[in-house]
Design a protein around this motif. Structure first.
Motif, PDB file in Angstrom:
ATOM      1  N   GLU A   9       0.695  -1.226   0.006  1.00 40.68           N
ATOM      2  CA  GLU A   9      -0.165  -0.076  -0.003  1.00 40.68           C
ATOM      3  C   GLU A   9       0.826   1.143   0.082  1.00 40.68           C
ATOM      4  OE1 GLU A   9      -3.011   0.195   3.313  1.00 40.68           O
ATOM      5  OE2 GLU A   9      -3.964  -1.429   2.410  1.00 40.68           O
ATOM      6  N   LEU A  10       1.814   1.332   0.887  1.00 45.91           N
ATOM      7  CA  LEU A  10       2.766   2.330   0.877  1.00 45.91           C
ATOM      8  C   LEU A  10       3.520   2.553  -0.448  1.00 45.91           C
ATOM      9  CD1 LEU A  10       4.840   2.655   4.173  1.00 45.91           C
ATOM     10  CD2 LEU A  10       5.483   3.951   1.960  1.00 45.91           C
ATOM     11  N   ILE A  11       3.871   1.563  -1.008  1.00 46.64           N
ATOM     12  CA  ILE A  11       4.631   1.804  -2.185  1.00 46.64           C
ATOM     13  C   ILE A  11       3.774   2.205  -3.423  1.00 46.64           C
ATOM     14  CG2 ILE A  11       5.855   0.302  -4.299  1.00 46.64           C
ATOM     15  CD1 ILE A  11       6.572  -1.548  -1.953  1.00 46.64           C
ATOM     16  N   LEU A  12       2.488   1.723  -3.498  1.00 42.84           N
ATOM     17  CA  LEU A  12       1.681   2.255  -4.424  1.00 42.84           C
ATOM     18  C   LEU A  12       1.178   3.576  -4.197  1.00 42.84           C
ATOM     19  CD1 LEU A  12      -0.601  -1.209  -5.157  1.00 42.84           C
ATOM     20  CD2 LEU A  12       1.527   0.038  -6.488  1.00 42.84           C
ATOM     21  N   GLY A  13       1.083   3.975  -3.004  1.00 36.55           N
ATOM     22  CA  GLY A  13       0.818   5.427  -2.606  1.00 36.55           C
ATOM     23  C   GLY A  13       1.954   6.407  -3.070  1.00 36.55           C
ATOM     24  N   LYS A  14       2.825   5.908  -3.243  1.00 31.62           N
ATOM     25  CA  LYS A  14       4.124   6.633  -3.825  1.00 31.62           C
ATOM     26  C   LYS A  14       4.424   6.672  -5.027  1.00 31.62           C
ATOM     27  CE  LYS A  14       5.126   8.610   0.311  1.00 31.62           C
ATOM     28  NZ  LYS A  14       5.055   9.907   0.617  1.00 31.62           N
ATOM     29  N   THR A  15       3.551   5.857  -5.928  1.00 29.56           N
ATOM     30  CA  THR A  15       3.942   5.461  -7.345  1.00 29.56           C
ATOM     31  C   THR A  15       2.804   6.213  -8.279  1.00 29.56           C
ATOM     32  OG1 THR A  15       4.620   3.305  -6.517  1.00 29.56           O
ATOM     33  CG2 THR A  15       4.193   3.582  -8.961  1.00 29.56           C
ATOM     34  N   ALA A  16       3.250   6.900  -9.303  1.00 31.02           N
ATOM     35  CA  ALA A  16       2.518   7.563 -10.157  1.00 31.02           C
ATOM     36  C   ALA A  16       2.786   7.002 -11.538  1.00 31.02           C
ATOM     37  CB  ALA A  16       2.382   9.070 -10.113  1.00 31.02           C
ATOM     38  N   PRO A  17       2.068   7.233 -12.581  1.00 32.66           N
ATOM     39  CA  PRO A  17       2.108   6.819 -13.674  1.00 32.66           C
ATOM     40  C   PRO A  17       3.413   7.882 -14.428  1.00 32.66           C
ATOM     41  CG  PRO A  17      -0.055   6.865 -13.703  1.00 32.66           C
ATOM     42  CD  PRO A  17       0.385   7.386 -12.474  1.00 32.66           C
ATOM     43  N   CYS A  18       4.254   7.077 -15.143  1.00 34.32           N
ATOM     44  CA  CYS A  18       5.181   8.205 -15.865  1.00 34.32           C
ATOM     45  C   CYS A  18       4.556   8.737 -17.097  1.00 34.32           C
ATOM     46  CB  CYS A  18       6.391   6.955 -16.545  1.00 34.32           C
ATOM     47  SG  CYS A  18       7.043   6.022 -15.574  1.00 34.32           S
ATOM     48  N   GLY A  19       5.203   9.449 -17.689  1.00 35.34           N
ATOM     49  CA  GLY A  19       4.624  10.464 -18.992  1.00 35.34           C
ATOM     50  C   GLY A  19       4.106   9.566 -19.940  1.00 35.34           C
ATOM     51  N   THR A  20       3.832  10.285 -21.140  1.00 36.79           N
ATOM     52  CA  THR A  20       2.916   9.517 -22.172  1.00 36.79           C
ATOM     53  C   THR A  20       3.752   9.440 -23.418  1.00 36.79           C
ATOM     54  OG1 THR A  20       2.035  11.414 -22.924  1.00 36.79           O
ATOM     55  CG2 THR A  20       0.855   9.909 -21.249  1.00 36.79           C
ATOM     56  N   ILE A  21       3.632   8.772 -24.451  1.00 46.72           N
ATOM     57  CA  ILE A  21       4.199   8.539 -25.540  1.00 46.72           C
ATOM     58  C   ILE A  21       3.257   8.159 -26.621  1.00 46.72           C
ATOM     59  CG2 ILE A  21       6.476   7.833 -24.933  1.00 46.72           C
ATOM     60  CD1 ILE A  21       5.424   4.886 -25.577  1.00 46.72           C
ATOM     61  N   THR A  22       3.688   8.508 -28.114  1.00 52.16           N
ATOM     62  CA  THR A  22       2.369   7.976 -29.057  1.00 52.16           C
ATOM     63  C   THR A  22       3.034   7.032 -29.882  1.00 52.16           C
ATOM     64  OG1 THR A  22       1.684  10.374 -29.101  1.00 52.16           O
ATOM     65  CG2 THR A  22       1.238   8.992 -30.997  1.00 52.16           C
ATOM     66  N   ARG A  23       2.411   6.029 -30.079  1.00 53.97           N
ATOM     67  CA  ARG A  23       2.966   4.784 -30.930  1.00 53.97           C
ATOM     68  C   ARG A  23       1.666   4.174 -31.884  1.00 53.97           C
ATOM     69  NH1 ARG A  23       6.394   0.094 -28.820  1.00 53.97           N
ATOM     70  NH2 ARG A  23       8.248   1.438 -28.328  1.00 53.97           N
ATOM     71  N   THR A  24       1.919   3.743 -32.901  1.00 51.20           N
ATOM     72  CA  THR A  24       1.023   3.260 -33.781  1.00 51.20           C
ATOM     73  C   THR A  24       0.470   2.013 -32.980  1.00 51.20           C
ATOM     74  OG1 THR A  24       2.485   1.475 -34.709  1.00 51.20           O
ATOM     75  CG2 THR A  24       2.682   3.547 -35.773  1.00 51.20           C
ATOM     76  N   ILE A  25      -0.731   1.629 -33.620  1.00 49.37           N
ATOM     77  CA  ILE A  25      -1.491   0.394 -32.619  1.00 49.37           C
ATOM     78  C   ILE A  25      -0.377  -0.891 -32.698  1.00 49.37           C
ATOM     79  CG2 ILE A  25      -3.715   1.533 -32.938  1.00 49.37           C
ATOM     80  CD1 ILE A  25      -4.446  -0.713 -34.879  1.00 49.37           C
ATOM     81  N   GLU A  26       0.196  -0.943 -33.911  1.00 48.27           N
ATOM     82  CA  GLU A  26       0.744  -2.265 -34.101  1.00 48.27           C
ATOM     83  C   GLU A  26       1.892  -2.389 -33.025  1.00 48.27           C
ATOM     84  OE1 GLU A  26       0.549  -3.869 -38.365  1.00 48.27           O
ATOM     85  OE2 GLU A  26       0.385  -1.896 -38.376  1.00 48.27           O
ATOM     86  N   SER A  27       2.499  -1.411 -32.417  1.00 46.31           N
ATOM     87  CA  SER A  27       3.488  -1.418 -31.551  1.00 46.31           C
ATOM     88  C   SER A  27       3.256  -1.029 -30.248  1.00 46.31           C
ATOM     89  CB  SER A  27       4.847  -0.771 -32.071  1.00 46.31           C
ATOM     90  OG  SER A  27       4.276   0.833 -32.469  1.00 46.31           O
TER      91      SER A  27
END
Ligand code: AMP
Ligand code: MG
Length: 399
Positions: A9-27
């Protein structure tokens, strides 16, 4: 000492998603969407038919057998040549659109072709029979996937059918990986007296790559303060640091004090589990730091229990799934230390209607073959110490 549940719980509380990227659906398979996908296109785009057979009007086949006049053939990709008249049928192939006035498709198996121009229908069917209605799979205007959905082959296919070519995704974390221990040599070298090959870095690196992470190897350092400090500082632009070894209570276990001196806020050290007790977790701003124990089994078990869920959350998964648990019946008695959660390497097999599990034998935490032989971890809860033959336990399947 913190409990496994509180640690996660503590770990997940300190964890956030990284930034975003754009990719083709095939990758994009294995990545989580960073955007909702909404469609203004219904799927299927037109009423079409799921069987090879004959397009008919149900009112013509209320009494069977009945012979209908064949006035055409529609293949997938065709446009129906004309509307269907009374007592008429058109041969129709899977995926083809229905002619105007037709209300169902009777599959070929329920007909007899009496002549090139005539078909005898042997059974009645209700209106809409075998029809895949416009929008029955996905309605126009609906949100097809929410942000956080992890793309697999099936989601990729749906995106393609909607005409989506590029998607915004959460990027995978960049992970710095450091092995500490004066006894360690690179696995490509022959160890001298008293030395051994570093197996943790390759094993963890394999797991990290499986999860799609970018792995920055920080190498192997001896149990010396300066060496550990400079290796950790050489990690640039990483989202997470993972060390192995040197995190216990020995005089040469320096990782914890080095991290503290380097401004890492240690949020816990020692988890109430076996194997893997002397694990450490700390943060500095957005950087997560996991100090895993050196024993090979301990480092992999703690990785699976605590680091993998954090990586999934960093990768944008909305629900980082703790490993899926199955109920099983214990085939051997196990006595454990009271108050501690155990992850026993186990072999799960199905016998009749139930799953049975036994341990892989000796559970010392430096015998990696005991994990190789295992297909699951038997999770023995904190509050019980005696598990007799026939006890009901829970297991987590090993990937
Ligand atoms: P430590 O956590 O440093 O006390 O190490 C515990 C045990 O794990 C010791 O027997 C170490 O030699 C062994 N060990 C530590 N790091 C590694 C590694 N990277 N690969 C294989 N064994 C290791
Ligand atoms: Mg050591």
């Amino acid at each position: 000492m913190i409990s496994a549940r509180a640690a996660l719980e503590l770990i997940l509380g300190k964890t956030a998603p990284c930034g975003t990227i754009t990719r083709t659906i095939e990758s994009a398979a294995g990545y989580a969407l960073a955007e909702d996908i909404q469609t203004d296109i219904p799927v299927p785009r037109f009423d079409n038919y799921a069987m090879d057979g004959y397009a008919i009007r149900v009112e013509d086949i209320t009494a069977v057998p009945v012979t209908l006049h064949i006035t055409g053939e529609i293949a997938a990709g065709d446009i129906p040549p004309r509307p269907l008249g009374a007592k008429e049928a058109m041969a129709i192939m899977t995926g083809a659109p229905l002619p105007e006035c037709a209300t169902a498709v009777i599959q070929q198996e329920w007909t007899e072709r009496s002549s090139p121009q005539e078909v005898k229908v042997l059974k009645t069917v209700p209106a809409g029979h075998n029809c895949r209605r416009v929008g029955s799979d996905i309605a126009a205007g609906s949100i097809v996937f929410h942000a956080g959905t992890v793309l697999r082959a099936q989601e990729t296919g749906v995106l393609a059918s909607l005409g989506v070519r590029f998607v915004n995704l959460f990027r995978k974390p960049r992970i710095g990986l450091l092995a500490t221990g004066s006894e360690l040599v690179d696995y490509g070298k022959t160890p001298g007296p008293g030395k051994l090959r570093d197996s943790n870095s390759p094993a963890l690196s394999a797991k990290l790559r499986e999860l799609g992470c970018e792995v920055i190897s920080l190498g192997i350092v001896p149990d010396e303060r300066e060496a550990i400090v400079s290796a950790l500082r050489s990690a640039r632009n990483v989202d997470c640091l993972i060390t192995t070894g040197g995190v216990s209570v020995g005089t040469h276990d320096l990782v914890r004090s080095v991290l503290v001196d380097d401004g890492i806020d240690i949020l816990f050290w020692k988890v109430n589990i076996k194997p893997g007790m002397p694990m450490l977790f700390g943060v500095r701003d957005d950087l997560l730091v996991f100090g895993l124990p050196g024993n090979t089994v301990s480092s992999l078990v703690t990785f699976l229990q605590f680091v993998q869920p954090a990586i999934q959350k960093m990768s944008g998964h909305t629900t980082p799934v703790p490993a899926f648990r199955l109920p099983a019946i214990l085939d051997e008695g196990i006595t454990k230390q009271d108050g501690k959660r155990y992850y026993v390497r186990g072999v799960l097999e199905r016998r009749g209607e139930t799953f049975h599990v036994r341990s892989t034998g000796s559970q010392v935490s430096n015998i990696l073959m005991s994990l190789v032989k295992a297909n699951c971890l038997i999770v023995l809860p904190e509050d019980k110490s005696e598990f007799t033959v026939g006890s009901h336990v829970e297991v987590e399947l090993l990937p």
